[in-house]
Design an enzyme around this catalytic site. Structure first.
Site, PDB file in Angstrom:
ATOM      1  N   HIS A  90     -21.786 -83.964   0.224  1.00 32.89           N
ATOM      2  CA  HIS A  90     -22.971 -83.383  -0.407  1.00 32.89           C
ATOM      3  C   HIS A  90     -23.454 -84.186  -1.605  1.00 32.89           C
ATOM      4  O   HIS A  90     -24.580 -83.976  -2.074  1.00 32.89           O
ATOM      5  CB  HIS A  90     -22.712 -81.922  -0.814  1.00 32.89           C
ATOM      6  CG  HIS A  90     -21.970 -81.740  -2.087  1.00 32.89           C
ATOM      7  ND1 HIS A  90     -20.631 -81.392  -2.150  1.00 32.89           N
ATOM      8  CD2 HIS A  90     -22.372 -81.844  -3.386  1.00 32.89           C
ATOM      9  CE1 HIS A  90     -20.263 -81.278  -3.410  1.00 32.89           C
ATOM     10  NE2 HIS A  90     -21.294 -81.552  -4.189  1.00 32.89           N
ATOM     11  N   ASP A 141     -17.316 -81.186   4.341  1.00 31.98           N
ATOM     12  CA  ASP A 141     -17.961 -81.837   3.188  1.00 31.98           C
ATOM     13  C   ASP A 141     -17.131 -83.035   2.726  1.00 31.98           C
ATOM     14  O   ASP A 141     -16.468 -82.998   1.688  1.00 31.98           O
ATOM     15  CB  ASP A 141     -18.129 -80.815   2.062  1.00 31.98           C
ATOM     16  CG  ASP A 141     -18.924 -81.356   0.881  1.00 31.98           C
ATOM     17  OD1 ASP A 141     -19.593 -82.403   1.038  1.00 31.98           O
ATOM     18  OD2 ASP A 141     -18.877 -80.732  -0.196  1.00 31.98           O
ATOM     19  N   SER A 242     -17.919 -82.926  -8.561  1.00 32.65           N
ATOM     20  CA  SER A 242     -17.931 -82.950  -7.098  1.00 32.65           C
ATOM     21  C   SER A 242     -17.467 -84.287  -6.544  1.00 32.65           C
ATOM     22  O   SER A 242     -17.782 -85.348  -7.086  1.00 32.65           O
ATOM     23  CB  SER A 242     -19.343 -82.675  -6.568  1.00 32.65           C
ATOM     24  OG  SER A 242     -19.653 -81.317  -6.612  1.00 32.65           O
TER      25      SER A 242
END
EC number: 3.4.21.-
Length: 307
Positions: A90, A141, A242
């Site tokens: 992502h 992901d 992230s």
């Protein structure tokens, strides 16, 4: 750290060896030294925010990289070999086909002053997992990042191990996350942006499923994910974290067991961090990345080993 998360719905002759050993064991600074053989994975050459986190030590986590977008920190990632980084898919969203927007900074501790021993490398291409959809954003992901050229290993730039099939992560296993993400919602890590670290326990998968339950057929937590953190909140990953590693130590090796993926808010009560499981996606990584090293716990002897 609080870690960056998308919205939940979206998201070696003997002389040479001797020299190498001297370099690795010397207590003096080795600013210009590089490691010219493939180093053992998951073993920092030096020992010692995230929400509720603390400063890490220089070169404590030498596999962590900053993924830059247009020159600014965007996400984190983990070095697997001298040409490959793994991160969250992502982080690229709809820009998978625009690698020129991104670059990778390795060997940095303080992003505000990365220093001459860091290396910045362009990205050749990005390969997301085939089951990942940027519109949905949470399932599978994970993405592999091919660097434009091979990097040089040093005491600040080393690869991490992947877990082999012997590894199990029972609930309450203490692992670590690290990154340069926000320290609270809307509060970026202040200058000099020192890499933050935080110990997080593994959370039982059934408990995590219940916490994120959205109704039959709408399970948010799937088999390819794992959860870690604190049910009371206050400590967690946040925006900018992230793609960074969830790291667990097995004997004397650090294993990349998860990738910071998503959650609801930063450090919210009963909303632990959700990670892409490397146990579930290891085979896919192995098919693509040559030279990735595996380690694990061998039940018959308790030793580490590669497989």
């Amino acid at each position: 750290m609080m870690i960056s998360r998308p919205p939940p719905a979206l998201g070696g002759d003997q002389f040479s060896i001797l020299i190498l050993l001297v370099l690795l064991t010397s207590t003096a600074p080795i600013s210009a030294a590089t490691i010219r053989v493939s180093p053992d994975c998951g073993k920092p050459q030096q020992l010692n925010r995230i929400v509720g986190g603390e400063d890490s030590m220089d070169a404590q986590w030498p596999w962590i990289v900053s993924i830059l977008k247009n020159g600014s920190h965007h996400c984190a990632g983990s070095l697997l070999t001298n040409r490959w980084v793994v991160t969250a898919a992502h982080c690229f969203k709809s820009n998978m086909d625009k690698p020129s927007l991104f670059s990778v900074l390795l060997g940095a501790w303080k992003l505000g002053s990365p220093g001459p021993r860091s290396q910045k490398v362009g990205i050749a291409w990005v390969l997301p997992h085939p089951r990942y959809s940027w519109k949905e954003g949470t399932h599978a992901d994970i993405a592999l990042v091919r660097l434009e050229h091979s990097i040089q290993f040093s005491e600040r730039i080393l690869p991490i191990c992947l877990p082999d099939s012997s590894v199990r992560l029972p609930p309450k296993t203490d692992c670590w996350i690290a990154g340069w993400g926000s320290i609270q919602d809307g509060v970026p890590l202040p200058h000099p942006q020192t890499l933050q670290k935080l110990k997080v326990p593994i959370i039982d998968s059934e408990l995590c499923k219940s916490l994120y339950w959205r109704g039959a057929g709408q399970e948010a937590i799937t088999e390819g994910m794992l959860c870690a953190g604190y049910l009371e909140g206050e400590r967690d990953a946040c925006l900018g974290d992230s793609g960074g590693p969830l790291m667990c130590q097995v004997d004397d090796h650090w294993l990349l067991t998860g990738i910071i993926s998503w959650g609801e808010g930063c450090a919210e009560r009963n909303r632990p961090g959700v990670y892409t499981s490397l146990l579930a996606h290891r085979s896919w990584v192995q098919r693509i990345v040559q030279g990735v090293q595996l380690r694990g716990y061998l039940a018959d002897s308790g030793d580490t080993g590669s497989s």
